[in-house]
Design a protein around this motif. Structure first.
Motif, short mmCIF file in Angstrom:
data_model
loop_
_atom_site.label_atom_id
_atom_site.label_comp_id
_atom_site.label_asym_id
_atom_site.label_seq_id
_atom_site.Cartn_x
_atom_site.Cartn_y
_atom_site.Cartn_z
N GLY A 97 0.80 -1.22 0.00
CA GLY A 97 0.00 0.00 0.00
C GLY A 97 0.83 1.26 0.00
O GLY A 97 0.31 2.35 -0.29
N ASP A 98 2.12 1.15 0.34
CA ASP A 98 3.00 2.34 0.30
C ASP A 98 3.08 2.86 -1.13
O ASP A 98 3.27 2.09 -2.08
N ARG A 99 2.91 4.18 -1.25
CA ARG A 99 3.00 4.81 -2.57
C ARG A 99 4.37 5.46 -2.72
O ARG A 99 4.84 6.13 -1.80
N GLU A 113 3.24 6.55 -11.60
CA GLU A 113 2.91 6.34 -10.19
C GLU A 113 3.18 4.89 -9.86
O GLU A 113 3.08 4.02 -10.73
N THR A 119 3.00 1.77 -6.53
CA THR A 119 2.54 1.36 -5.21
C THR A 119 3.14 -0.01 -4.88
O THR A 119 3.16 -0.90 -5.74
N THR A 156 2.83 -3.48 -3.75
CA THR A 156 1.67 -4.38 -3.72
C THR A 156 1.89 -5.59 -2.83
O THR A 156 0.91 -6.21 -2.39
N VAL A 210 6.36 -4.01 -6.71
CA VAL A 210 5.86 -2.65 -6.92
C VAL A 210 5.07 -2.63 -8.22
O VAL A 210 5.59 -2.96 -9.29
#
Length: 141
Positions: A6-8, A99, A101, A103, A112
């Protein structure tokens, strides 16, 4: 630094110009006229001169390499080309927005997901990278 699903990652925005296409053609040896000739691109049914697919793919991966502190941490990278990046001859070029994230994280490896768009259109599909967290600058592991 802790890495969690969830880290972006910080968004990356890059302009690709016709000059970039010339430079990439020289470095790669790919002088296909769809990458430099409006006339030829039109003749083969393209909406305009398009960026090299591998240039688009490599540029998109920068979102991960910038975050990881370099390419050494990247274990794998895959993507599909979904739309071409049309690069107008206007001195401004095309804007690629990338972009990403996290996963998944397992056994010291972060997966990612990457999304690259140009003019609001997704240009890469199923793009993802695997990052060895023990190799990430700043000690993400």
């Amino acid at each position: 630094m802790s890495v969690e699903p969830g880290d972006r990652l910080p968004t990356l925005t890059v302009r690709i110009t016709r000059t970039d296409l010339v430079r990439y053609a020289g470095a790669s040896g790919d002088f296909n006229p769809i990458h430099h000739s409006d006339f030829f691109a039109d003749r083969v049914g393209l909406p305009g001169v398009i960026a090299h697919g591998m240039l688009t793919m490599a540029t998109a991966l920068r979102v991960v390499t910038d975050w990881a502190g370099g390419a050494a941490a990247v274990r794998s990278y895959t993507a599909r080309f979904t739309k071409p990046v049309v690069v107008p001859d206007d001195g401004v070029g095309a804007e690629l927005v990338v972009e990403a994230t996290v996963t998944a994280v397992a056994d010291g490896v972060a997966t990612v997901g990457i999304e690259a768009t140009c003019a609001g259109e997704k240009v890469l599909g199923m793009a993802r990278a695997e990052v060895d967290l023990s190799a990430v600058a700043g000690g993400a592991a």
